[in-house]
Design an enzyme around this catalytic site. Structure first.
Site, PDB file in Angstrom:
ATOM      1  N   CYS A 155       0.851  -1.198   0.000  1.00  0.00           N
ATOM      2  CA  CYS A 155       0.000   0.000   0.000  1.00  0.00           C
ATOM      3  C   CYS A 155       0.883   1.243   0.000  1.00  0.00           C
ATOM      4  O   CYS A 155       2.050   1.197   0.409  1.00  0.00           O
ATOM      5  CB  CYS A 155      -0.941   0.030   1.202  1.00  0.00           C
ATOM      6  SG  CYS A 155      -0.151   0.384   2.768  1.00  0.00           S
TER       7      CYS A 155
ATOM      8  N   ASP B  98      11.752  32.964 -26.584  1.00  0.00           N
ATOM      9  CA  ASP B  98      12.756  33.266 -27.599  1.00  0.00           C
ATOM     10  C   ASP B  98      12.047  33.329 -28.954  1.00  0.00           C
ATOM     11  O   ASP B  98      10.893  32.914 -29.079  1.00  0.00           O
ATOM     12  CB  ASP B  98      13.815  32.162 -27.572  1.00  0.00           C
ATOM     13  CG  ASP B  98      14.828  32.296 -28.691  1.00  0.00           C
ATOM     14  OD1 ASP B  98      15.322  33.407 -28.890  1.00  0.00           O
ATOM     15  OD2 ASP B  98      15.096  31.285 -29.368  1.00  0.00           O
TER      16      ASP B  98
ATOM     17  N   ASP C 180      19.795  29.555 -25.324  1.00  0.00           N
ATOM     18  CA  ASP C 180      18.902  30.015 -24.264  1.00  0.00           C
ATOM     19  C   ASP C 180      19.072  29.240 -22.970  1.00  0.00           C
ATOM     20  O   ASP C 180      18.283  29.417 -22.035  1.00  0.00           O
ATOM     21  CB  ASP C 180      17.448  29.894 -24.736  1.00  0.00           C
ATOM     22  CG  ASP C 180      17.171  30.776 -25.934  1.00  0.00           C
ATOM     23  OD1 ASP C 180      17.345  31.994 -25.818  1.00  0.00           O
ATOM     24  OD2 ASP C 180      16.804  30.245 -26.992  1.00  0.00           O
TER      25      ASP C 180
END
Length: 720
Positions: free
Chosen positions: A13, A413, A606
């Protein structure tokens, strides 16, 4: 500190997994531990020395009685979960044997008070058979001085309570029926089996959605085909892939052509034609045709291996909902025990009917088990990861769903994100030289560049000889290039680059990307390149605006070109003529404590901004190492509108988890109120169903998220 990822199996569980996780985090050798029950993963960050698997198991055995298996995760595959395991078959056998005991008790002993002791002994054997591991779990935790308060303690108290009530009945001359007590455990175990089946089925469905790995490849050597594991292929090997087969590894087509379905990676279901010389990626399906592929990457470095590793490791970081559930489970069960105990005392003293008060109090314990919430909420986010992967979106952690839900600003960008990044020379303007001289000089400056502009300028030109004669080549991100060719110093790039070297250049006000060229401090002219917008750039802007997301464009392009694009798309604000470091500074000024800011770029130039933002999104991640390494979210094709899809999926996950929490609590509270207020005692079967039955229902509700569709209906409304 050292991080390790393991495959962990054996928990019956999610609550047990949560307790084990808390115990691991209390160990002085471990800085951080996280168990993802949904994906069977254990993430550990060690303080100093790494613990062995045996040492980890020894720590886990202090709080967990289940047979736990730990293996080092390779990251190259996602383990499939079996619907039925050995433990489930054993439990099924115990359930059948217990049912036989109940039938014997009812047929042989019936309700004869003279046979009550024999019936109690028989049912006690039945309770021992069906619940021995429950007793063991609880008393083992008490023996190890660990907190025993969980669902097993609740069931144990119910068993003992039912047994005590039966003994009291016998003393009062009544039959003393233990059937209710044995039925509580029997229904609990039956519910556990259905719960395990539902959970395992959910895991299978999620894993099948993200597992694009194939078991073998057909290696071609000497005209013969040999089956081989993809992990054993080497760079330079040749493999044959036929129609209906999945490409096992990244490579280049050297013979034949085929239509390739990239939907497993990109979410796009329109097949693309792959011809000789084209790159193909592992995990993609060959729909039509036969191709021979030359392996260009080892399996561990291939696209499919990275994606599987990212998705299978995405459970390391908890969502806020997960964190809430962890704290909730620690407090909820003790509170329920206290409420049940107080009810028994108060109702017993008020009504003087202690048997009934104890029975109703025990029902509160059974009803209030927290598994429905503890299992279904993390599974909802795990299913959301699978749904995202089906749409070609790789999300590196479930915690990024929280950030997406808080996103109010997207900084983007331009090149490669909103535009295709495939430039074409549209205009050539020479100054004091011929066009041929200008272009030859430009080719020399760009032939070694990896930037999309440089590649576009040199596309289709055989410049190997010119490239071999370059010396001192330097590429300045956001500015351009400088090189030495045949004794001449050549510059090609923006006007800022020429200004840096004090070379006067023409002032150009034209839409497009301007590349200025200079040789030996003499200005030769410029070229104008154009780059087309992607078809999905406009939908991205419209869809995100419909969700209240502001969009800001940051680009190194000139002001005129930037303004034209932003006006056309309807972008809120923009900044032009930027260097990569300028983008990061502006990004930092745009960030806020009140909401999340996402940055989307191509994953190369970037990278600093992608890393710095709250949510770093990389475009065109297929085959891009930089994108996979730096971004939090990777869009596997070039569709910027997938940002909206990721946002919608995050909101679906949040709504699903909130529904599971609220609905589960409402059901439990409602049934608990009925259990203590109805004139007739509520059958114990109802109490058990409100626990295990509810858990199965909530698990299936989380699983359904995997099959939901992301609709762009708001785009249609915006277009109207």
């Amino acid at each position: 500190m050292k991080k390790k990822v393991y495959t962990i199996l054996g928990f019956d569980c999610a609550n047990c997994a949560a307790k084990t996780e808390a115990h691991l985090n209390n160990n002085e050798s471990i800085t951080y531990a996280r168990i993802d029950f949904a994906s069977n993963r254990l993430y550990v960050t060690y303080t100093n020395e790494e613990l062995s698997i045996d040492e980890l198991l020894a720590i886990i055995k202090e709080v967990e009685t289940d047979e736990i298996v730990i293996k080092e995760a390779t990251g190259l595959e996602i383990k499939k979960t079996s619907l039925f395991d050995k433990k489930m078959w054993i439990n099924l056998g115990r359930i059948i044997a217990t049912i036989v005991i109940i039938l014997v008790g009812e047929l042989v002993f019936k309700d004869d008070p003279n046979l009550a002791i024999g019936k109690i002994i028989l049912y006690t054997c039945g309770i021992g058979l069906i619940s021995y591991e429950i007793f063991y779990k609880v008393f083992n935790r008490i023996f190890h001085k660990q907190n025993p308060v969980d669902e097993y303690l609740l069931i144990l108290i119910s068993i003992i309570g039912a047994f005590v009530l039966a003994i009291i009945d016998v003393k009062n001359g009544e039959p003393g029926d233990l059937k209710e007590g044995i039925m509580v455990v029997l229904l609990f175990q039956i519910g556990k089996i259905f719960e395990s089946i539902a959970t395992n089925k959910s895991k299978q469905a999620v894993m099948s959605a993200v597992n694009v790995r194939v078991e073998y490849a057909n290696k071609l050597k000497g005209g013969e085909l040999t089956p081989i594991r993809p992990e054993d292929l080497l760079v330079g090997d040749f493999i044959l892939v036929k129609a209906g087969e999945i490409i096992p590894i990244d490579g280049k087509v050297i013979d034949g052509n085929a239509y390739i379905d990239k939907s497993s990676l990109t979410g796009e279901y329109i097949p693309e034609l792959a011809n000789e010389g084209d790159e193909v990626y592992g995990g993609c399906l060959v729909k039509e045709g036969t191709i021979t592929i030359k392996v260009t990457k080892e399996y561990k470095d291939s696209t499919v291996a990275k994606i599987i590793n990212l998705i299978s490791s995405s459970g390391e970081r908890k969502t806020k909902a997960d964190q809430f559930i962890t704290k909730f489970a620690r407090l909820y069960t003790p509170i329920v025990c206290l409420v049940s105990f107080l009810y028994i005392l108060i109702a017993g003293f008020v009504t003087k009917s202690w048997n009934e008060s104890v029975y109703r109090g025990l029902e509160i314990l059974v009803i209030s088990c927290p598994c429905a919430i503890v299992i279904s909420v993390p599974l909802a986010y795990f299913s959301a990861l699978g749904l995202a992967s089906k749409h070609g979106i790789v999300i590196k952690g479930t915690n990024y769903f929280d950030e997406l839900n808080k996103m109010k600003k997207l900084i983007t960008d331009k090149t490669g994100t909103l535009t295709h990044g495939s430039f074409e020379v549209r205009e050539i303007v020479s100054v004091n030289c011929s066009e041929d001289e200008l272009l030859d000089t430009l080719y020399a400056a760009e032939c070694l560049s990896n930037h999309p502009i440089g590649k576009a300028i040199c596309h289709g030109k055989n410049l190997k000889k010119i490239a071999a004669e370059q010396t001192d080549f330097i590429e300045f991100p956001g500015l351009g290039n400088i090189t030495n060719y045949k004794g001449s110093t050549i510059l090609a790039g923006s006007s800022k680059l020429l200004d840096k070297y004090k070379i006067a250049s023409s002032f150009v006000e034209k839409a497009g990307t301007i590349i200025h060229v200079a040789k030996d401090n003499n200005y030769l002219g410029y070229v104008v390149l154009s780059d087309e917008l992607k078809e999905d750039a406009q939908p991205m802007v419209d869809l995100l605006h419909s969700e209240g997301v502001e969009i800001v464009l940051l680009t190194g392009d000139n002001e005129e070109n930037t303004q034209e694009i932003c006006t056309k798309l309807g972008i809120d604000r923009w900044h032009s003529n930027l260097l990569p470091e300028d983008k990061t500074k502006i990004l930092e000024s745009e960030m806020s404590d009140k909401f999340a800011v996402a940055y989307i770029g191509d994953g190369i130039n970037d990278a600093p901004s992608i890393i710095r933002s709250d949510i770093g999104i990389a475009m065109g991640g297929i085959g891009s190492d930089a994108a996979v390494e730096n971004a939090d979210i990777v869009i596997m094709n070039d569709d910027p509108a997938k940002v909206y899809d990721a946002l919608k999926i995050s909101r679906m996950a949040r709504k699903t988890s909130l529904f599971n929490i609220i609905f589960s609590l409402l059901v439990k509270i409602t049934v608990s109120i009925l259990a203590v207020t109805l004139k007739e005692e509520l059958p114990m079967v109802v109490a058990v169903i409100s626990d295990t039955g509810l858990t199965v229902a909530m698990v299936l509700h989380s699983l359904l998220l995997l099959f939901r569709k992301v609709k762009r209906t708001k785009l249609k409304q915006a277009l109207k």
